[in-house]
Design a protein around this motif. Structure first.
Motif, PDB file in Angstrom:
ATOM      1  N   PRO A  11      11.473  -7.224  14.708  1.00  0.00           N
ATOM      2  CA  PRO A  11      12.751  -8.039  14.443  1.00  0.00           C
ATOM      3  C   PRO A  11      12.722  -9.372  14.930  1.00  0.00           C
ATOM      4  CG  PRO A  11      13.480  -5.650  14.981  1.00  0.00           C
ATOM      5  CD  PRO A  11      12.372  -6.096  15.497  1.00  0.00           C
ATOM      6  N   LYS A  12      12.381  -9.546  16.133  1.00  0.00           N
ATOM      7  CA  LYS A  12      12.372 -10.745  16.736  1.00  0.00           C
ATOM      8  C   LYS A  12      11.148 -10.897  17.771  1.00  0.00           C
ATOM      9  CE  LYS A  12      15.085 -14.458  17.306  1.00  0.00           C
ATOM     10  NZ  LYS A  12      15.264 -15.231  16.077  1.00  0.00           N
ATOM     11  N   ILE A  13      10.063 -11.891  17.397  1.00  0.00           N
ATOM     12  CA  ILE A  13       9.030 -12.076  18.478  1.00  0.00           C
ATOM     13  C   ILE A  13       9.670 -12.552  19.717  1.00  0.00           C
ATOM     14  CG2 ILE A  13       7.134 -13.688  18.838  1.00  0.00           C
ATOM     15  CD1 ILE A  13       6.629 -13.841  15.987  1.00  0.00           C
ATOM     16  N   ALA A 113      -1.986   7.171  31.194  1.00  0.00           N
ATOM     17  CA  ALA A 113      -0.481   7.244  31.335  1.00  0.00           C
ATOM     18  C   ALA A 113      -0.114   6.694  30.034  1.00  0.00           C
ATOM     19  CB  ALA A 113      -0.222   6.504  32.512  1.00  0.00           C
ATOM     20  N   PHE A 114       1.029   7.171  29.700  1.00  0.00           N
ATOM     21  CA  PHE A 114       1.815   6.822  28.372  1.00  0.00           C
ATOM     22  C   PHE A 114       3.138   6.051  28.647  1.00  0.00           C
ATOM     23  CE2 PHE A 114      -1.223   9.545  26.352  1.00  0.00           C
ATOM     24  CZ  PHE A 114      -1.392   9.055  25.163  1.00  0.00           C
ATOM     25  N   VAL A 115       3.297   4.871  28.033  1.00  0.00           N
ATOM     26  CA  VAL A 115       4.322   4.100  28.141  1.00  0.00           C
ATOM     27  C   VAL A 115       5.334   4.393  26.877  1.00  0.00           C
ATOM     28  CG1 VAL A 115       5.328   1.796  28.160  1.00  0.00           C
ATOM     29  CG2 VAL A 115       3.157   2.113  29.126  1.00  0.00           C
ATOM     30  N   HIS A 116       6.615   4.717  27.115  1.00  0.00           N
ATOM     31  CA  HIS A 116       7.429   5.065  26.125  1.00  0.00           C
ATOM     32  C   HIS A 116       7.614   4.181  25.086  1.00  0.00           C
ATOM     33  CE1 HIS A 116      11.025   6.530  23.850  1.00  0.00           C
ATOM     34  NE2 HIS A 116      10.578   7.688  24.284  1.00  0.00           N
ATOM     35  N   PRO A 117       7.635   4.443  23.678  1.00  0.00           N
ATOM     36  CA  PRO A 117       7.807   3.446  22.564  1.00  0.00           C
ATOM     37  C   PRO A 117       8.913   2.575  22.455  1.00  0.00           C
ATOM     38  CG  PRO A 117       7.121   5.767  21.950  1.00  0.00           C
ATOM     39  CD  PRO A 117       7.367   5.821  23.085  1.00  0.00           C
ATOM     40  N   SER A 118       9.919   3.083  23.510  1.00  0.00           N
ATOM     41  CA  SER A 118      10.997   2.229  23.343  1.00  0.00           C
ATOM     42  C   SER A 118      10.656   0.839  24.048  1.00  0.00           C
ATOM     43  CB  SER A 118      12.219   3.017  23.993  1.00  0.00           C
ATOM     44  OG  SER A 118      12.023   3.279  25.313  1.00  0.00           O
TER      45      SER A 118
ATOM     46  N   GLY B  60      13.459 -10.088   1.987  1.00  0.00           N
ATOM     47  CA  GLY B  60      12.363  -9.516   0.914  1.00  0.00           C
ATOM     48  C   GLY B  60      11.011  -9.433   1.325  1.00  0.00           C
ATOM     49  N   SER B  61      10.449  -9.977   2.483  1.00  0.00           N
ATOM     50  CA  SER B  61       9.173 -10.005   2.795  1.00  0.00           C
ATOM     51  C   SER B  61       8.619  -8.760   3.163  1.00  0.00           C
ATOM     52  CB  SER B  61       9.002 -10.968   4.015  1.00  0.00           C
ATOM     53  OG  SER B  61       9.285 -10.251   5.322  1.00  0.00           O
ATOM     54  N   PRO B  62       7.447  -8.298   2.996  1.00  0.00           N
ATOM     55  CA  PRO B  62       6.847  -7.188   3.259  1.00  0.00           C
ATOM     56  C   PRO B  62       7.052  -6.660   4.775  1.00  0.00           C
ATOM     57  CG  PRO B  62       5.063  -8.474   2.369  1.00  0.00           C
ATOM     58  CD  PRO B  62       6.534  -9.306   2.596  1.00  0.00           C
ATOM     59  N   VAL B  63       7.182  -7.421   5.688  1.00  0.00           N
ATOM     60  CA  VAL B  63       7.322  -7.028   6.952  1.00  0.00           C
ATOM     61  C   VAL B  63       8.907  -6.617   7.147  1.00  0.00           C
ATOM     62  CG1 VAL B  63       7.280  -7.578   9.661  1.00  0.00           C
ATOM     63  CG2 VAL B  63       5.201  -8.166   8.065  1.00  0.00           C
ATOM     64  N   ALA B  64       9.550  -7.201   6.492  1.00  0.00           N
ATOM     65  CA  ALA B  64      11.055  -7.011   6.394  1.00  0.00           C
ATOM     66  C   ALA B  64      11.279  -5.511   5.904  1.00  0.00           C
ATOM     67  CB  ALA B  64      11.908  -8.108   5.759  1.00  0.00           C
ATOM     68  N   LYS B  65      10.568  -5.163   4.710  1.00  0.00           N
ATOM     69  CA  LYS B  65      11.104  -4.048   4.164  1.00  0.00           C
ATOM     70  C   LYS B  65      10.202  -2.862   5.137  1.00  0.00           C
ATOM     71  CE  LYS B  65      10.291  -5.990  -0.799  1.00  0.00           C
ATOM     72  NZ  LYS B  65       9.342  -6.090  -1.589  1.00  0.00           N
ATOM     73  N   LYS B  69      12.240   0.186   6.420  1.00  0.00           N
ATOM     74  CA  LYS B  69      11.748   1.722   6.280  1.00  0.00           C
ATOM     75  C   LYS B  69      11.382   2.451   7.281  1.00  0.00           C
ATOM     76  CE  LYS B  69       8.683   3.949   3.138  1.00  0.00           C
ATOM     77  NZ  LYS B  69       7.495   3.783   2.015  1.00  0.00           N
ATOM     78  N   ARG B  70      10.525   1.956   8.229  1.00  0.00           N
ATOM     79  CA  ARG B  70       9.953   2.701   9.380  1.00  0.00           C
ATOM     80  C   ARG B  70      10.323   2.423  10.773  1.00  0.00           C
ATOM     81  NH1 ARG B  70       5.044   5.492   7.840  1.00  0.00           N
ATOM     82  NH2 ARG B  70       5.022   6.087   9.916  1.00  0.00           N
ATOM     83  N   GLY B  71      11.140   0.913  10.781  1.00  0.00           N
ATOM     84  CA  GLY B  71      11.547   0.569  12.160  1.00  0.00           C
ATOM     85  C   GLY B  71      10.345  -0.142  12.721  1.00  0.00           C
ATOM     86  N   ALA B  72      10.555  -0.691  13.991  1.00  0.00           N
ATOM     87  CA  ALA B  72       9.398  -1.656  14.791  1.00  0.00           C
ATOM     88  C   ALA B  72       8.494  -0.767  15.078  1.00  0.00           C
ATOM     89  CB  ALA B  72      10.253  -2.416  15.839  1.00  0.00           C
TER      90      ALA B  72
END
Lengths: 135, 135
Positions: A11-13, A113-118, B60-65, B69-72
């Motif tokens: 959502p935000k770079i 080792a895995f880092v959590h997706p959050s 409305g952009s593909p990445v916004a959609k 739908k799926r989240g980050a």
């Protein structure tokens, strides 16, 4: 053929950079707005990847659960590091939530080792240290 | 630090190889069962990747959609090819469903084309040809 990049929707770079640049240590070399696609991009170079296909061998395994929940598709991204304990310590210090606090043995006899997706904005990230060769 | 591999969950490796090995042309160099994780893996080496953060600039952009739908998280994987038209022709010949039948101009002034996720087992794949340099 080369893997060029792995696209990660965020959502935000600026928020995502707190992980990829500040916690993981990558460098931003290019940013751009692609108006036609309605997207802003930031590029952070990395290295030499492989595609790993993962097939579950029993119904309770993590990959089986993933397939049940999300369907087939990208599951995780792995980055090779020289010192997995140092990388985990750095991530922990930066506040990244870890699945594995200590490395364990994974495929190819590597330490993993895995880092959590959050921590990464929805990406399950695996750290890999090759034990028998220079990185 | 290097990207080592991109993990892709699939119900059946043999079916996934129809795309990754046979249609895309990668080679399987290693297969293994990791019992502790309840998983079977196949490794197919590739090249030099980047992390690309994608931020939508309108709703409305593909990445916004995708975010809606799926989240980050991981959105697509891009592979660099020397001749994007030849790669598209080969994929089409192998029966892979294409989003772009013809390449178009993407980020960094490259030629790009997307392959439908149904072709690759759930992965949105982007082909990239650099127009001003050797691949």
């Amino acid at each position: 053929m080369k893997i060029e990049h792995i696209g990660i929707a965020t959502p935000k770079i600026e928020d995502a950079l707190a992980f990829w640049r500040d916690a993981l240590g990558l460098e931003v070399v290019h940013t751009e707005e692609v108006a036609e696609q309605g997207v802003r991009v930031a590029m952070l170079p990395v290295g030499e990847p492989r595609v790993e296909l993962l097939e579950p061998t029993h119904s309770g395994s993590p990959v089986a659960k993933f397939l049940e929940k999300r369907g087939a598709g990208i599951h995780h991204v792995a980055v090779r590091v020289a010192d997995i304990r140092a990388a985990l310590a750095r991530l922990k210090e930066k506040g990244a939530r870890l699945i594995d606090e200590e490395p364990r043995v994974g495929a190819d006899d590597c330490l993993v080792a895995f880092v959590h997706p959050s921590a990464s904005g929805g990406v399950l990230l695996e750290l890999v240290e090759h034990r028998d060769a220079a990185p």
